[in-house]
Design a protein around this motif. Structure first.
Motif, PDB file in Angstrom:
ATOM      1  N   GLY A 332       0.833  -1.078   0.013  1.00 25.05           N
ATOM      2  CA  GLY A 332       0.018   0.002   0.040  1.00 25.05           C
ATOM      3  C   GLY A 332       0.924   1.045   0.068  1.00 25.05           C
ATOM      4  O   GLY A 332       0.579   2.468  -0.222  1.00 25.05           O
ATOM      5  N   VAL A 333       2.032   1.046   0.342  1.00 22.51           N
ATOM      6  CA  VAL A 333       2.970   2.509   0.226  1.00 22.51           C
ATOM      7  C   VAL A 333       3.750   2.415  -0.997  1.00 22.51           C
ATOM      8  O   VAL A 333       4.232   1.646  -1.389  1.00 22.51           O
ATOM      9  N   GLY A 347       0.562   6.409   1.155  1.00 25.49           N
ATOM     10  CA  GLY A 347       0.011   5.385   1.639  1.00 25.49           C
ATOM     11  C   GLY A 347      -0.972   5.420   2.267  1.00 25.49           C
ATOM     12  O   GLY A 347      -1.378   6.569   2.810  1.00 25.49           O
ATOM     13  N   GLN A 350      -0.826   7.348   5.804  1.00 21.56           N
ATOM     14  CA  GLN A 350      -0.094   8.551   6.015  1.00 21.56           C
ATOM     15  C   GLN A 350      -0.986   9.762   6.540  1.00 21.56           C
ATOM     16  O   GLN A 350      -2.230   9.710   6.707  1.00 21.56           O
TER      17      GLN A 350
END
Length: 488
Positions: A332-333, A347, A350
């Motif tokens: 996801g990042v 992400g 964040q």
């Protein structure tokens, strides 16, 4: 994640939740059971509701890590409050400016925090702890033991429990940087906070019933939600070593300075060990595994995005290039490198924004780096660049190689050369008992391979640390080696 934690705490109320260690033996002691933690969170939620706080209000929290601080956070989450974390290491002037920006409706503080802001201020400042007069910022209420001079206690809540807030919104404000006149604070939403804790859960994969050692919120909540008791790390290295021996945790999270102090006690480690908040060398992780850990990870994280990437010791040790390999971005990042070489991250976990600023679409890390086969390699902080003979030198590219066996910590800093240029100095802190002459010999081939970044001098001394995470203080290190030059 926090909703799940609440359900887990209520499902098995007698299960130990938070642990501490007996000072002399390291034997685990229960600070709070799952039921006690849930009940304490209920009482705080009812009390805050009766005080008039509602969803969207800001609550300042100056409470030491433990059952009360965690219960306050759970209560605030239940009500939809935004928590502003007060850090006594920032200094009273900076904190005053930061809190003027956050404008808390109420501040909850324990007796220790109020002592630091009051009668114990002169003594606390020697330990680099200081809080402003909290009563000048907002109404203050005391949680836990109340001592003379403390604000009135937060009254016990009674009556019907407030409804659980169901929705998104701001969850926490964490102050990170900025000057007195321009404070900066990271705001995480409830959704972003939950995403970050899910990422920690996926990385650590805690097992119910087996202790976890760590004091960070991002460690506490995923472990407790999985049904694992959490032990808060002892402060002294000797007590921590006894605690680890007794506890035999499935997972341990300590900062690099904590790990180095612990390893000096020759502990027997177990399970997985995670370290971050400052650069984590392959050599340090190797020592962790030689001490018995099954796996040892360096975790790359920012206040704005936690966690971002992780690399296991074997991967870091096998990397032969320049810079610090911090691993592939976690699921996801995403990472990109701009034209100046700075790393930007995005992400689900964040931060939403900096307080008083527009929403963030991506996070500027302040780190120089590159992508190597999909893995992130850091070259150091943008602001730490040293300019020598018109050559831009990023210390983070070369510092990992300085961590040969016998080196506890090493940094490269620039000091004025007197002609408008800078000298590059390697400040190396030997491990206890290491022979500087042998270290100099071991470092010689490393320095030879540094080419244009070869240091002008090599200095053996303790590397100054600063901040809650005890990161190397480069400004203090530069002053130290500059003083050493004048004295020499």
């Amino acid at each position: 994640m926090l909703d799940r934690l609440d359900a887990v705490l209520r499902a098995d109320r007698h299960r130990p939740a938070l642990l501490t260690a007996a000072p002399l033996t390291g034997r685990p002691r229960v600070l709070a059971s799952a039921g006690e933690l849930a009940e304490l969170a209920d009482r705080y939620a009812a009390a805050l509701h009766r005080h008039g706080l509602a969803a969207g209000d800001t609550l300042g929290v100056a409470v030491r890590p433990g059952p009360r601080s965690l219960a306050v956070l759970l209560a605030a989450y239940r009500l939809g409050l935004r928590v502003a974390v007060l850090d006594p290491t920032a200094g009273p002037q900076v904190l005053t400016a930061r809190l003027a920006l956050a404008r808390p409706a109420l501040v909850l503080a324990d007796a220790a925090a109020q002592a630091v802001a009051g009668w114990a201020g002169p003594l606390a400042r020697r330990a680099h702890l200081a809080l402003p007069d909290l009563t000048r910022i907002a109404p203050v209420r005391t949680v836990g033991r109340r001592l003379p001079g403390c604000a009135a206690a937060l009254p016990a809540g009674s009556g019907p429990m407030p409804a659980v807030f169901d929705g998104d919104g701001d969850a926490v404000i964490i102050f990170t940087s900025g000057t007195t006149s321009q404070p900066r604070a990271v705001v995480h939403s409830r959704a972003g906070l939950a995403a970050g804790m899910r990422a920690v859960t996926a990385l650590v994969d805690p097992v119910a019933g087996v202790p976890v050692l760590g004091g960070m919120f991002f460690v506490l909540v995923p472990a407790l939600a999985a049904g694992a008791p959490v032990a808060l790390p002892a402060r002294s290295a000797a007590a921590l070593a006894r605690q680890v021996a007794r506890l035999r945790p499935q997972a341990t999270y300590l900062t690099p300075p904590q790990l180095r102090s612990l390893l000096a006690r020759s502990p027997r480690l177990t399970g997985q060990v995670f370290s971050g908040s400052a650069p984590v060398s392959a050599e340090l992780l190797g020592r962790v595994k030689r001490a018995g850990a099954d796996r040892a990870y360096g975790v790359y994280a920012l206040t704005e995005l936690f966690p971002a990437a992780a690399a296991e010791e074997a991967e870091k040790a096998a990397y032969g290039g320049d810079g610090d390999l911090v691993g592939a971005p976690l699921p996801g990042v995403a990472a990109r490198i701009d034209d100046a070489g700075q790393v930007w991250l995005t992400g689900p976990g964040q931060a939403d924004r900096y307080l008083g600023e527009p929403p963030l679409t991506e996070v500027a890390t302040g780190d120089v780096g590159r992508l190597d086969g999909g893995r992130l390699v850091l070259a150091g902080r943008c602001k730490d660049m040293v300019l020598r003979a018109a050559e831009n030198i990023y210390p983070g590219l070369y510092e990992p190689a300085l961590h040969v066996p016998g080196v506890a910590l090493a940094v490269l800093v620039g000091v004025p050369a007197g002609d408008g240029d800078e000298q590059l100095v390697a400040l190396v802190e030997p491990e206890a008992g290491a022979d500087p002459g042998q270290l100099r010999t071991a470092l010689r081939p490393v320095l030879d391979r540094m080419g244009a970044a070869r240091p002008d001098r090599l200095v053996f001394a303790r590397v100054p640390l600063s901040g809650r995470s005890r990161k190397p203080d480069r400004r203090a290190a530069a002053l130290l080696v500059a003083t050493e030059t004048r004295d020499g």
